[in-house]
Design a protein around this motif. Structure first.
Motif, PDB file in Angstrom:
ATOM      1  N   GLU A 222       0.844  -1.182   0.000  1.00 30.01           N
ATOM      2  CA  GLU A 222       0.000   0.000   0.000  1.00 30.01           C
ATOM      3  C   GLU A 222       0.884   1.239   0.000  1.00 30.01           C
ATOM      4  O   GLU A 222       2.024   1.205   0.448  1.00 30.01           O
ATOM      5  CB  GLU A 222      -0.911  -0.006   1.227  1.00 30.01           C
ATOM      6  CG  GLU A 222      -1.757  -1.251   1.300  1.00 30.01           C
ATOM      7  CD  GLU A 222      -3.170  -0.991   1.765  1.00 30.01           C
ATOM      8  OE1 GLU A 222      -4.020  -1.862   1.543  1.00 30.01           O
ATOM      9  OE2 GLU A 222      -3.413   0.065   2.350  1.00 30.01           O
TER      10      GLU A 222
ATOM     11  N   LEU B 214       0.385  -8.273 -13.235  1.00 26.54           N
ATOM     12  CA  LEU B 214      -0.604  -7.479 -13.957  1.00 26.54           C
ATOM     13  C   LEU B 214      -0.144  -6.039 -14.119  1.00 26.54           C
ATOM     14  O   LEU B 214      -0.310  -5.437 -15.177  1.00 26.54           O
ATOM     15  CB  LEU B 214      -1.941  -7.506 -13.197  1.00 26.54           C
ATOM     16  CG  LEU B 214      -3.115  -6.835 -13.897  1.00 26.54           C
ATOM     17  CD1 LEU B 214      -3.450  -7.526 -15.204  1.00 26.54           C
ATOM     18  CD2 LEU B 214      -4.347  -6.839 -12.988  1.00 26.54           C
TER      19      LEU B 214
ATOM     20  N   GLN C 138      -3.264   3.302  -8.735  1.00 31.40           N
ATOM     21  CA  GLN C 138      -4.002   4.013  -7.686  1.00 31.40           C
ATOM     22  C   GLN C 138      -4.906   3.038  -6.933  1.00 31.40           C
ATOM     23  O   GLN C 138      -4.928   3.012  -5.699  1.00 31.40           O
ATOM     24  CB  GLN C 138      -4.853   5.127  -8.298  1.00 31.40           C
ATOM     25  CG  GLN C 138      -5.631   5.936  -7.263  1.00 31.40           C
ATOM     26  CD  GLN C 138      -6.795   6.712  -7.866  1.00 31.40           C
ATOM     27  OE1 GLN C 138      -7.463   6.256  -8.795  1.00 31.40           O
ATOM     28  NE2 GLN C 138      -7.069   7.878  -7.328  1.00 31.40           N
ATOM     29  N   VAL C 139      -5.642   2.220  -7.685  1.00 36.25           N
ATOM     30  CA  VAL C 139      -6.574   1.297  -7.050  1.00 36.25           C
ATOM     31  C   VAL C 139      -5.813   0.238  -6.252  1.00 36.25           C
ATOM     32  O   VAL C 139      -6.156  -0.073  -5.116  1.00 36.25           O
ATOM     33  CB  VAL C 139      -7.479   0.633  -8.113  1.00 36.25           C
ATOM     34  CG1 VAL C 139      -8.270  -0.517  -7.508  1.00 36.25           C
ATOM     35  CG2 VAL C 139      -8.417   1.662  -8.718  1.00 36.25           C
ATOM     36  N   ARG C 140      -4.761  -0.317  -6.838  1.00 36.01           N
ATOM     37  CA  ARG C 140      -4.082  -1.433  -6.189  1.00 36.01           C
ATOM     38  C   ARG C 140      -3.390  -1.003  -4.898  1.00 36.01           C
ATOM     39  O   ARG C 140      -3.365  -1.729  -3.926  1.00 36.01           O
ATOM     40  CB  ARG C 140      -3.054  -2.061  -7.138  1.00 36.01           C
ATOM     41  CG  ARG C 140      -2.391  -3.315  -6.555  1.00 36.01           C
ATOM     42  CD  ARG C 140      -3.422  -4.392  -6.286  1.00 36.01           C
ATOM     43  NE  ARG C 140      -2.922  -5.449  -5.423  1.00 36.01           N
ATOM     44  CZ  ARG C 140      -3.038  -5.482  -4.105  1.00 36.01           C
ATOM     45  NH1 ARG C 140      -3.647  -4.484  -3.463  1.00 36.01           N
ATOM     46  NH2 ARG C 140      -2.580  -6.485  -3.402  1.00 36.01           N
TER      47      ARG C 140
ATOM     48  N   GLY D  48      -4.073   1.927  -3.185  1.00 38.32           N
ATOM     49  CA  GLY D  48      -4.884   2.797  -2.328  1.00 38.32           C
ATOM     50  C   GLY D  48      -4.327   4.196  -2.194  1.00 38.32           C
ATOM     51  O   GLY D  48      -4.721   4.950  -1.306  1.00 38.32           O
TER      52      GLY D  48
ATOM     53  N   VAL E 165      -7.848  -2.175   5.094  1.00 42.15           N
ATOM     54  CA  VAL E 165      -6.876  -1.096   4.944  1.00 42.15           C
ATOM     55  C   VAL E 165      -5.570  -1.555   5.574  1.00 42.15           C
ATOM     56  O   VAL E 165      -5.563  -2.086   6.684  1.00 42.15           O
ATOM     57  CB  VAL E 165      -7.360   0.192   5.636  1.00 42.15           C
ATOM     58  CG1 VAL E 165      -6.313   1.293   5.496  1.00 42.15           C
ATOM     59  CG2 VAL E 165      -8.678   0.651   5.058  1.00 42.15           C
TER      60      VAL E 165
ATOM     61  N   HIS F 157      -9.827   3.282  -2.060  1.00 43.43           N
ATOM     62  CA  HIS F 157     -10.268   2.635  -3.303  1.00 43.43           C
ATOM     63  C   HIS F 157     -10.600   1.155  -3.071  1.00 43.43           C
ATOM     64  O   HIS F 157     -10.288   0.292  -3.907  1.00 43.43           O
ATOM     65  CB  HIS F 157      -9.192   2.772  -4.398  1.00 43.43           C
ATOM     66  CG  HIS F 157      -8.655   4.163  -4.525  1.00 43.43           C
ATOM     67  ND1 HIS F 157      -9.409   5.211  -5.014  1.00 43.43           N
ATOM     68  CD2 HIS F 157      -7.466   4.690  -4.176  1.00 43.43           C
ATOM     69  CE1 HIS F 157      -8.688   6.316  -4.973  1.00 43.43           C
ATOM     70  NE2 HIS F 157      -7.507   6.033  -4.471  1.00 43.43           N
TER      71      HIS F 157
ATOM     72  N   GLU G  72     -13.174  -0.530  -5.621  1.00 41.44           N
ATOM     73  CA  GLU G  72     -12.550  -0.759  -6.930  1.00 41.44           C
ATOM     74  C   GLU G  72     -11.622  -1.969  -6.885  1.00 41.44           C
ATOM     75  O   GLU G  72     -11.540  -2.752  -7.841  1.00 41.44           O
ATOM     76  CB  GLU G  72     -11.767   0.483  -7.374  1.00 41.44           C
ATOM     77  CG  GLU G  72     -12.614   1.747  -7.574  1.00 41.44           C
ATOM     78  CD  GLU G  72     -12.615   2.644  -6.359  1.00 41.44           C
ATOM     79  OE1 GLU G  72     -13.021   2.179  -5.262  1.00 41.44           O
ATOM     80  OE2 GLU G  72     -12.226   3.817  -6.490  1.00 41.44           O
ATOM     81  N   ARG G  73     -10.920  -2.121  -5.759  1.00 38.55           N
ATOM     82  CA  ARG G  73     -10.028  -3.283  -5.616  1.00 38.55           C
ATOM     83  C   ARG G  73     -10.812  -4.576  -5.653  1.00 38.55           C
ATOM     84  O   ARG G  73     -10.388  -5.566  -6.259  1.00 38.55           O
ATOM     85  CB  ARG G  73      -9.291  -3.204  -4.283  1.00 38.55           C
ATOM     86  CG  ARG G  73      -8.030  -2.420  -4.332  1.00 38.55           C
ATOM     87  CD  ARG G  73      -7.230  -2.704  -3.108  1.00 38.55           C
ATOM     88  NE  ARG G  73      -6.843  -1.478  -2.482  1.00 38.55           N
ATOM     89  CZ  ARG G  73      -6.161  -1.406  -1.350  1.00 38.55           C
ATOM     90  NH1 ARG G  73      -5.831  -2.490  -0.692  1.00 38.55           N
ATOM     91  NH2 ARG G  73      -5.830  -0.240  -0.854  1.00 38.55           N
TER      92      ARG G  73
ATOM     93  N   LEU H 213     -11.679  -5.562  -9.099  1.00 38.09           N
ATOM     94  CA  LEU H 213     -10.562  -6.118  -9.862  1.00 38.09           C
ATOM     95  C   LEU H 213     -10.078  -7.444  -9.278  1.00 38.09           C
ATOM     96  O   LEU H 213      -9.103  -8.003  -9.754  1.00 38.09           O
ATOM     97  CB  LEU H 213      -9.406  -5.100  -9.884  1.00 38.09           C
ATOM     98  CG  LEU H 213      -9.654  -3.855 -10.735  1.00 38.09           C
ATOM     99  CD1 LEU H 213      -8.531  -2.848 -10.568  1.00 38.09           C
ATOM    100  CD2 LEU H 213      -9.797  -4.213 -12.213  1.00 38.09           C
TER     101      LEU H 213
ATOM    102  N   TRP I 180      -8.775  -7.874  -6.330  1.00 40.78           N
ATOM    103  CA  TRP I 180      -7.561  -7.721  -5.523  1.00 40.78           C
ATOM    104  C   TRP I 180      -7.880  -7.669  -4.051  1.00 40.78           C
ATOM    105  O   TRP I 180      -8.786  -6.990  -3.639  1.00 40.78           O
ATOM    106  CB  TRP I 180      -6.847  -6.431  -5.951  1.00 40.78           C
ATOM    107  CG  TRP I 180      -6.149  -6.539  -7.268  1.00 40.78           C
ATOM    108  CD1 TRP I 180      -5.690  -7.683  -7.849  1.00 40.78           C
ATOM    109  CD2 TRP I 180      -5.818  -5.478  -8.159  1.00 40.78           C
ATOM    110  NE1 TRP I 180      -5.097  -7.387  -9.037  1.00 40.78           N
ATOM    111  CE2 TRP I 180      -5.151  -6.054  -9.253  1.00 40.78           C
ATOM    112  CE3 TRP I 180      -6.011  -4.091  -8.118  1.00 40.78           C
ATOM    113  CZ2 TRP I 180      -4.667  -5.293 -10.323  1.00 40.78           C
ATOM    114  CZ3 TRP I 180      -5.537  -3.340  -9.171  1.00 40.78           C
ATOM    115  CH2 TRP I 180      -4.867  -3.938 -10.261  1.00 40.78           C
TER     116      TRP I 180
END
Lengths: 277, 209
Positions: A9, A43, A81-83, A85, B141, B200, B203-204, B207, B209
């Motif tokens: 993260e 990925l 950004q998503v992976r 956070g 988190v 996010h 969104e994870r 995907l 994740w």
């Protein structure tokens, strides 16, 4: 190099576009005793783990030059950004300056807003398509109505000026005095996919952009792609880039000599600001 | 003093003079009945701008609807008028948006990294971390470095975060007349939503994740 499905993260992503920028950040990390470990994800591809820098947890990502295309800044920005956070994305590296009289090669530019200069209306001159129409409207003004006119003008009145992430901009503003051996210029940065080799085009571009409290200080090619991660009410991006050229006919020769120093100045300034917080 | 200046001297709240807020609040005042709802859609990996809907029955008995992009001034006016959301989940979205605005001052002042560290420590060690939605969301988190607690910044940042929660809690009880348990449920959902957006998380999941 280790391949892992676990990407750490992060609160901040640093985006780099060319090898000189990657090398500069690596050097700056070494100078400041910050790690710079190359990693790979099946990925996402390659990235660099910097770990804690001040209060931020930082990863760096290398893209290809420019916003578009398979490995351009746009595609990588959203996925990373998503992976991770991450809340903020710093576009770090080299840019062109706009005022040889007031700026020097190696000075650092920091964005207070981002202006996507490819987002524009291209309209016929005077709103008319041909000289026949011009002659009809201004009969005493034109002669030779059998000639075609291909005049056009550019309009930017509908182009939004995108805000930047205040949290990160604040870090750079608070630490502007840390810059040593170069100046830091805060202002609007133009962003688009063009490689500009004409001072005339650069001057016309600046002249066409509506005036604003944040004057234009430079331009680059990647942050417009990173805007995919930003909403204007929740921006993510800041640009911090060293001036490598002035986008004129000398561009290529000047960049060859200047890019290492320009990229290093930006990297050192950014890291010092992040460390200080 | 001439009365032509009165209109410039007797309004102190933004929603009293904002055209959108005035229009909506006039309808709330006159409607036979109304329902207030909030919505924020996820389009692929992108959150669309949140929206507010006011569905009401006019004085003449006709059903009508107003909609607008989420607007802080409009929302402040609706709260002042005691307009509760139709559902608890909408109320959680509403207060999640309010919390995002309220906590922005702290994140801008202290930077994202320090803000994250103080926030997550506050939630993990304080009472909100024991509420269901916040507790579950915190597991998604990652761990933050502990913030440096000896300087003034930690105390000030913590005070700003807790102060915002207290203010929103007060609005739930005093203006919207929620019972205490329901108010805590709203705050729980609001915090979980804030964390979900900031890191996010949804969104994870999309995907894988």
């Amino acid at each position: 190099m280790p391949t892992t499905q676990q990407v750490p993260e992060a609160s901040l992503l640093i985006f780099l576009a060319v090898s000189a920028e990657e090398k500069a950040l690596r050097t700056a990390c070494k100078l400041r005793k910050i790690s710079f470990r190359k990693r790979s994800h099946d990925l996402l591809g390659e990235y660099f783990e910097l770990g804690p820098v001040g209060h931020e947890r930082v990863l760096a990502v290398r893209t290809t030059m420019g916003p578009i295309g398979y490995e351009g800044s746009a595609s990588k920005a959203k996925l990373f950004q998503v992976r991770t956070g991450a809340q903020a994305i710093l576009s770090l590296g080299i840019a062109f300056g706009v005022s040889p009289a007031n700026q020097s090669i190696g000075d650092v530019l920091v964005s207070t807003s981002i202006f996507p200069y490819d987002s524009r209306d291209v309209v016929p001159l005077h709103g008319l398509a041909t000289v026949h129409e011009l002659a009809e409207r201004f009969p005493s003004y034109l002669r030779g109505a059998d000639k075609m006119v291909s005049g056009y003008k550019i309009r930017y009145d509908k182009t939004p000026r995108h805000p930047v992430r205040e949290e990160l901009l604040g870090v750079f503003l608070r630490n502007r005095a840390k810059a040593s051996g170069f100046k830091v210029h805060f202002g609007t940065i133009l962003s688009g996919a063009s490689r500009i080799h004409s001072g005339c085009f650069r001057r016309e571009l600046i002249d066409q952009i509506p005036s604003h409290e944040h004057r234009v200080v430079g331009g680059e090619m990647e942050s417009v792609g990173i805007l995919v991660t930003s909403r204007d009410d929740s921006p993510t991006t800041v640009v911090c880039k060293g001036i490598s050229d002035f986008a004129d006919h000398n561009r290529d020769a000047v960049i060859k000599e200047s890019r290492a120093r320009a990229a290093l100045n930006a990297a050192v300034f950014a890291l010092d600001a992040l460390i200080a917080g | 003093m001439s009365s032509e200046f009165d209109k410039y001297l007797d309004k102190s709240q933004p929603w009293e003079t904002d055209p959108l807020a005035k229009h909506w609040l006039a309808i709330v005042d006159e409607a036979n009945s109304y329902q207030l709802s909030f919505e924020q859609k996820l389009d692929g990996l992108t959150w669309k701008a949140p929206r507010i809907f006011l569905t009401y029955v006019s004085k003449s008995g006709e059903p009508r609807q107003l909609k607008a992009k989420y607007d802080e001034v409009l929302n402040d006016g609706l709260i002042e008028f005691g307009c509760k959301c139709e559902t608890l989940s909408d109320e959680q979205l509403r207060f999640g948006l309010m919390l995002t605005d309220a906590w922005r001052r702290a994140s801008i002042k202290y930077g994202d990294g320090f803000f994250n560290a103080v926030l997550l420590r506050m939630l993990r060690t304080g009472p909100f971390g024991r509420l269901r939605l916040t507790r579950e969301t915190l597991t998604k988190v990652g761990k933050e470095n502990d913030p440096y607690r000896s300087g003034e910044s930690y105390g000030e940042c913590l005070a700003m975060l807790e102060g915002s929660l207290a203010r929103l809690g007060g609005l739930l009880i005093e203006k919207l007349k929620y019972r205490r348990d329901d108010a805590l449920q709203v705050l729980d959902g609001a915090i979980a939503l804030f964390l979900e957006r900031r890191y996010h998380l949804r969104e994870r999941e999309l995907l894988g994740w």
